[in-house]
Design an enzyme around this catalytic site. Structure first.
Site: not given
Length: 157
Positions: A81, A89-91, A124
């Site tokens: 991520n 950051i994929c959050l 990601l």
């Protein structure tokens, strides 16, 4: 902008007061710009990131806390991520699930939780996501450990 400045000053005071309360997170505000912060977070124990210290960069928008901060890893990390080159950051809480109740400190906590519990279905970093999705946990962990050793651990000698 005044509201966001006031909120950030409040968070700054909170961080100063509770420096020892959370030994895994060290949040620092840029001396010349309240909208720029950095954080040092410790890799969660029993993960391939254990023993590493990772630096995050925060860019806080003037509409904060109504809009989330932009956060990225400055330290290289092998994680599904996190974009390997940019540190993005994929959050969900940094995108569509943001709430003004979140603070910069709680964002750090959420990132540490994400490090311990990666979400390989929204990668990601496709390489690490593919390793986990294909069931190669050992391969993922050894790559993550190697990058932690190379980028996030103090150099000896």
């Amino acid at each position: 902008m005044q509201a966001s400045r006031a909120r950030l000053f409040k968070e700054y005071k909170e961080v100063q007061r509770e420096k020892t309360a959370d030994p895994d997170i060290q949040l620092v505000c840029d001396d010349s710009n309240i909208f720029k912060w950095t954080a040092l977070i410790k890799g969660p124990s029993e993960t391939p990131y254990e023993g590493g210290v990772f630096q995050l960069a925060f860019s806080v928008p003037e509409q904060y806390p109504l809009q989330p901060p932009q956060v990225r890893f400055l330290t290289k990390i092998f994680h599904p991520n996190v974009h390997f080159k940019t540190g993005e950051i994929c959050l969900d809480i940094l995108k569509n699930a943001w709430s003004p109740a979140w603070t910069l400190q709680s964002v750090c906590r959420a990132i540490i939780a994400l490090m311990a519990h990666p979400e390989p279905d929204s990668p990601l970093n496709c390489d690490s996501g593919n390793l986990l999705r294909s069931g190669d946990v050992r391969g993922y962990q050894s790559m993550a450990r190697m990058y932690t050793r190379l980028a996030a651990m103090p150099k000896k000698g």
